[in-house]
Each structure stands twice: as structure tokens, then as C-alpha cells.
Design an enzyme around this catalytic site. Structure first.
Site, PDB file in Angstrom:
ATOM      1  N   LEU A  60       0.880  -1.165   0.000  1.00  0.00           N
ATOM      2  CA  LEU A  60       0.000   0.000   0.000  1.00  0.00           C
ATOM      3  C   LEU A  60       0.915   1.211   0.000  1.00  0.00           C
ATOM      4  CD1 LEU A  60      -2.685  -0.972   2.703  1.00  0.00           C
ATOM      5  CD2 LEU A  60      -2.896  -1.148   0.212  1.00  0.00           C
ATOM      6  N   ASP A  61       0.616   2.206  -0.829  1.00  0.00           N
ATOM      7  CA  ASP A  61       1.497   3.368  -0.863  1.00  0.00           C
ATOM      8  C   ASP A  61       1.362   4.165   0.436  1.00  0.00           C
ATOM      9  OD1 ASP A  61      -0.455   5.612  -1.143  1.00  0.00           O
ATOM     10  OD2 ASP A  61      -0.904   4.675  -3.066  1.00  0.00           O
ATOM     11  N   VAL A  62       2.252   5.101   0.610  1.00  0.00           N
ATOM     12  CA  VAL A  62       2.352   5.806   1.887  1.00  0.00           C
ATOM     13  C   VAL A  62       1.064   6.539   2.244  1.00  0.00           C
ATOM     14  CG1 VAL A  62       3.345   7.886   0.847  1.00  0.00           C
ATOM     15  CG2 VAL A  62       3.853   7.351   3.246  1.00  0.00           C
TER      16      VAL A  62
END
Length: 247
Positions: free
Chosen positions: A107-109
């Protein structure tokens, strides 16, 4: 019966098969003091070293597959170390006697919600593989004008820079008259930032994104952001069954 080295090490939690194949090609793995090759198999009594470190495969082979349902919060990164010093999801996971925790995708930041982590590299590989088409569900808040024609396009499929992508389904929230609207979307593609890119392709901006389920596993309730719930044996078996594994 002897198994190929990358299969044994993946099941023991030392990485995915692809990662281990790269490690073998780079000369980082040795069997019985010689350099390993991709065709090598491991049998009883063989010793293995990864980056010079001996691996206790006999002890690890008796340990059941473990899976965590982790509740990621925004600003956490899904890497073991971050050069910017941001908190990582690996910082406070249960200690392992052997192997390591592996994230199932990323999951991206700026995305929160459910992240699965496992000790089983083969389970990780299959859960990520596009051929199994495992459904991911997201709650997404978008800013901009959304009409039915746009929703229809997003389900039918739109051209992105890496090919056609689509949502399997879109369910509207109860906030149709607000500037920021919530939707629940499902997608079977694990491509990089595909949910954000699909909405971006229609000229609207994702202002918040949270994964709420991965296959049969929901975002854990009663768990604080930055913490996790460990799946029980029945849940692990159900997850493995999706990808034709027995665990």
C-alpha cells in the site's frame, strides 16, 4: 523427496520465489559451501547460507504458516528501512525464530487499511499473482464531479499507461451532494496505484483511500491503526485455498 531450493526457501519465509531466484543468480546463496544454481534441489542434511548467514531449514519446516491482518495508517511505508526515517509496518511485528515477515503486495504511503503479511513466500507469491484475480475492496473519497457515465466507464475499462484497467464494481455512498464523495470499489488487479490512477484518468482526485478487504479477509475491527490481528488456522486455510495451496 528433494525440492527446488527456491521453493523450500520461499515456504520457509526467506522471500518470494522471484526474490530468491534473483539471490541465486547474484551468487548470494550457497549449498554445502558451493554456489547455488537455479536447478539445485535441497534434501535432508543439506546446509544453506544466504548472504553468509546459515539458515535453519529443519526448524523452520515444522512451523505452520502465519498470516497477519495489519491495519496500516497513513504515513507508514511498506519497506523494512526508509531513508527518510518514516515509520514502517515491519517495526513492531511478532519476532520469528527463523524466516521473516513478507508483505502481500504493498500500500502506498498515503493509503491506509488492510495489509496482509505472511511467513510463507509461496503463499505471498500466489496471492499477488494476477492469474488468481483475488478481489480487493477499497473505500475511496474523491473530489470532483462524478456522474453515471463516468462510473460506467470505470467499470467497462479505461486505457492507462500500462494497459486497460477497470473496477469490478462501484457502490456509491450516501453523500451525493457533497464536494467530497465516498465510494466502495472492488478490483481484481494488483497493479501499482491502480485505484488512484483509474479515478485520475477521469479528472477527479482521490483525497482518501483505504483498503477494507483482501479476498475473504476483512480489515480487522477493534485493532488500532499500526497494529494487527493474527489469522487463525481456519482463516489461513481459506486464504490458501483461494490460490490452490494447502496450509
Amino acid at each position: 523427496m528433494a525440492d527446488r531450493i527456491q521453493k523450500v526457501l520461499a515456504h520457509a519465509g526467506y522471500g518470494s520465489r522471484r526474490e530468491l531466484e534473483r539471490a541465486i543468480a547474484d551468487g548470494r546463496i550457497r549449498i554445502n559451501e558451493r554456489m547455488a544454481t537455479l536447478g539445485d534441489t535441497l534434501g535432508p542434511g543439506d546446509s544453506v547460507r544466504l548472504d553468509g548467514r546459515p539458515l535453519n531449514l529443519e526448524k523452520r519446516g515444522d512451523v505452520p504458516t502465519r498470516v497477519l491482518a495489519y491495519k496500516k495508517h497513513i504515513d507508514q511505508v511498506v519497506t523494512r528501512r526508509d531513508p527518510e526515517g518514516r515509520p514502517t509496518v515491519f517495526r513492531k511485528l511478532p519476532k520469528l525464530d527463523a524466516g521473516r515477515w513478507l508483505s502481500v503486495g504493498r500500500l502506498d504511503v498515503n493509503t491506509s487499511g488492510l495489509l496482509l503479511l505472511t511467513t510463507d513466500g509461496e503463499l505471498k507469491r500466489r496471492l499477488e499473482h494476477p492469474s488468481y484475480e483475488i478481489v480487493r475492496t477499497y473505500a475511496v473519497r474523491v473530489r470532483g464531479d462524478v456522474d453515471q457515465a463516468m462510473l460506467d466507464r470505470l467499470v467497462e475499462g479505461v486505457q492507462l499507461d500500462d494497459g486497460i484497467a477497470r473496477f469490478d464494481s462501484i457502490r456509491e455512498g450516501d453523500d451525493a451532494h457533497r464536494a467530497n464523495r465516498w465510494f466502495e470499489v472492488t478490483v481484481r488487479q494488483g497493479r501499482n496505484r491502480v485505484v488512484r490512477r483509474l479515478w485520475d484518468s477521469q479528472g477527479v482526485t482521490v483525497s482518501r483511500l483505504m483498503r477494507t478487504s483482501f479476498g475473504p479477509i476483512p480489515l480487522p475491527t477493534g485493532v488500532k491503526a499500526g497494529s494487527y490481528r493474527e489469522l487463525n488456522k481456519k482463516e489461513v486455510s481459506a486464504l490458501a485455498k483461494l490460490v490452490d495451496l494447502k496450509r
